[in-house]
Design an enzyme around this catalytic site. Structure first.
Site, short mmCIF file in Angstrom:
data_model
loop_
_atom_site.label_atom_id
_atom_site.label_comp_id
_atom_site.label_asym_id
_atom_site.label_seq_id
_atom_site.Cartn_x
_atom_site.Cartn_y
_atom_site.Cartn_z
N GLN A 12 -44.86 138.21 38.77
CA GLN A 12 -44.69 136.91 38.93
C GLN A 12 -45.11 136.11 38.50
O GLN A 12 -46.07 136.61 39.42
CB GLN A 12 -43.03 137.30 39.87
CG GLN A 12 -42.23 138.44 39.80
CD GLN A 12 -42.29 140.16 39.83
OE1 GLN A 12 -43.77 140.05 40.46
NE2 GLN A 12 -41.61 141.19 39.18
N GLU A 31 -34.57 139.24 21.06
CA GLU A 31 -34.43 138.18 22.38
C GLU A 31 -34.53 138.42 23.26
O GLU A 31 -34.19 139.64 24.56
CB GLU A 31 -32.84 138.67 22.27
CG GLU A 31 -32.26 138.39 20.85
CD GLU A 31 -32.49 136.35 20.86
OE1 GLU A 31 -32.38 135.80 21.97
OE2 GLU A 31 -32.15 135.40 20.06
N PRO A 32 -36.26 138.86 23.97
CA PRO A 32 -36.72 139.05 25.26
C PRO A 32 -36.18 138.63 26.51
O PRO A 32 -35.62 137.96 26.62
CB PRO A 32 -38.41 138.73 24.88
CG PRO A 32 -38.20 137.41 23.72
CD PRO A 32 -36.89 137.41 22.99
N GLN A 33 -35.78 139.50 27.35
CA GLN A 33 -35.41 139.63 28.69
C GLN A 33 -35.80 140.36 29.23
O GLN A 33 -36.86 141.03 29.21
CB GLN A 33 -34.36 139.51 28.92
CG GLN A 33 -32.98 138.93 27.91
CD GLN A 33 -31.51 139.26 27.82
OE1 GLN A 33 -30.88 139.72 28.76
NE2 GLN A 33 -30.88 139.17 26.76
N GLU A 34 -36.02 140.49 31.06
CA GLU A 34 -36.63 140.92 32.10
C GLU A 34 -35.80 141.96 32.21
O GLU A 34 -35.04 142.00 33.42
CB GLU A 34 -37.00 140.64 32.89
CG GLU A 34 -38.17 140.81 33.93
CD GLU A 34 -38.54 140.02 34.93
OE1 GLU A 34 -38.60 139.84 36.11
OE2 GLU A 34 -39.10 138.64 34.25
N PHE A 36 -35.55 144.62 33.47
CA PHE A 36 -35.96 145.69 33.94
C PHE A 36 -36.03 145.74 35.36
O PHE A 36 -36.61 146.28 36.25
CB PHE A 36 -37.40 147.14 33.95
CG PHE A 36 -36.86 147.15 32.23
CD1 PHE A 36 -36.67 148.33 31.89
CD2 PHE A 36 -38.18 146.76 30.87
CE1 PHE A 36 -36.42 148.54 30.22
CE2 PHE A 36 -37.97 147.05 29.88
CZ PHE A 36 -37.08 148.43 29.43
N GLN A 37 -35.16 144.32 35.59
CA GLN A 37 -35.60 143.89 36.70
C GLN A 37 -34.14 143.55 37.91
O GLN A 37 -34.31 143.91 38.99
CB GLN A 37 -35.65 142.20 36.90
CG GLN A 37 -34.68 141.70 36.46
CD GLN A 37 -34.64 140.34 36.54
OE1 GLN A 37 -35.04 139.69 36.93
NE2 GLN A 37 -33.99 139.61 35.27
N PRO A 46 -34.29 141.74 42.43
CA PRO A 46 -34.92 141.32 43.66
C PRO A 46 -34.51 139.78 44.30
O PRO A 46 -34.94 139.03 44.22
CB PRO A 46 -36.05 141.65 43.82
CG PRO A 46 -36.79 142.41 42.75
CD PRO A 46 -35.84 142.50 41.60
N TRP A 51 -38.48 140.87 48.77
CA TRP A 51 -39.28 140.89 48.43
C TRP A 51 -40.36 140.85 49.85
O TRP A 51 -42.07 140.59 50.00
CB TRP A 51 -40.18 139.38 47.85
CG TRP A 51 -39.55 139.03 46.22
CD1 TRP A 51 -38.44 138.46 45.89
CD2 TRP A 51 -39.72 139.86 44.93
NE1 TRP A 51 -37.87 138.37 44.43
CE2 TRP A 51 -39.00 139.95 44.34
CE3 TRP A 51 -41.29 140.78 44.98
CZ2 TRP A 51 -38.97 140.40 42.76
CZ3 TRP A 51 -41.11 141.05 43.53
CH2 TRP A 51 -40.77 140.37 42.39
#
Length: 267
Positions: A12, A31-34, A36-37, A46, A51
């Site tokens: 991050q 179309e890149p995304q996160e 797996f978060q 999270p 955290w």
């Protein structure tokens, strides 16, 4: 034949969003995304207090929003995978995504739910391949100045603004806290070590992109990724996001360095 997918590997506040949004702006690089978060227990990424799990210091916790229970994600593994494959692609068939080291257990757990006949192995590399559908180009984005990265994270986790300029009202409530930043420094260093150990163990050689190089040469870096995908590097756009760091961040960085030298905090 050129690869038809790429995955940005990072931690991050490393500059990964700067890269993926510029790749998205090409219109041809997925179309890149996160993807797996999202935690299966809440269907959310999270939350601030998550955290700092295990941290009992109330002077830190009082600065963070309370937890939202959310709703469990009950989608079967196959539907989850198919959604990611579909949403991450542009019409030309190129897929893009982003994966943080702390998300790798989530990825492995979700992939373990796929039928045995649809899995190519049990490790992380196989899990990535089984979700994406092919071996993607791997791009490692990292920030050598971990203190600046940790300050950026601590500020964002208080304001819950992870991209663009901080909201002035929420940012005014954000407070410097050496102990919180120390916790984040330790966490981010562990993430970086996790990636580097995995690269060595798997014999993986990603495209290596340190943040200072990315920030100063964004169009060139995007062009390099496009070229690795067999696409025209001239499609790389001018930068599409602004740098978030400002004088306040710089002041917190210098303050933490002084506190770390005096109190033996991690750097």
């Amino acid at each position: 034949m050129a690869p038809s997918a790429y995955l940005v590997l990072a931690s991050q506040r490393s500059g990964s969003t700067l890269l993926v949004e510029s790749l998205r702006a090409t219109g041809v690089a997925g179309e890149p995304q996160e993807f797996f978060q999202y935690l299966p227990t809440t269907s959310q990424s999270p939350q601030p207090r998550q955290w700092f799990a295990g941290v009992g210091d109330e002077s830190i916790l009082r600065l963070l929003d309370p937890l939202d229970e959310g709703k469990p994600d009950i989608a079967p593994a196959g539907i989850w995978r198919d959604y990611i494959r579909t949403v991450g692609r542009t019409p030309n068939g190129v897929w893009g995504g982003k994966l943080m080291w702390n998300q790798t257990p989530l990825l492995l757990d979700r992939v373990s739910g796929l039928p045995e006949s649809e899995r190519s192995g049990t490790g992380l590399l196989a899990a990535i391949r089984d979700v994406v559908g092919s071996d993607p180009v791997l791009i490692h984005v990292y920030r050598p100045d971990v203190i600046s990265q940790a300050v950026s994270f601590w500020r964002a986790v208080q304001t819950r603004v992870w991209r663009g300029r901080p909201d002035p009202v929420r940012d005014a409530r954000a407070e410097y806290h050496a102990g919180a930043i120390a916790h984040v420094v330790t966490m981010l260093r562990a993430q970086d070590e996790g990636w580097r150990n995995w690269f060595a163990e798997e014999g993986v050689t990603p495209i290596d992109v340190p943040y200072p190089v990315l920030w100063r040469n964004l169009t060139q870096v995007v062009g390099d990724v496009l070229e690795a995908l067999g696409l025209d590097r001239r499609l790389a756009p001018a930068p599409v996001l602004e740098r978030q760091a400002d004088q306040r961040s710089d002041e917190w960085v210098e303050r933490y360095k002084a506190d770390a030298a005096r109190e033996g905090l991690p750097v």
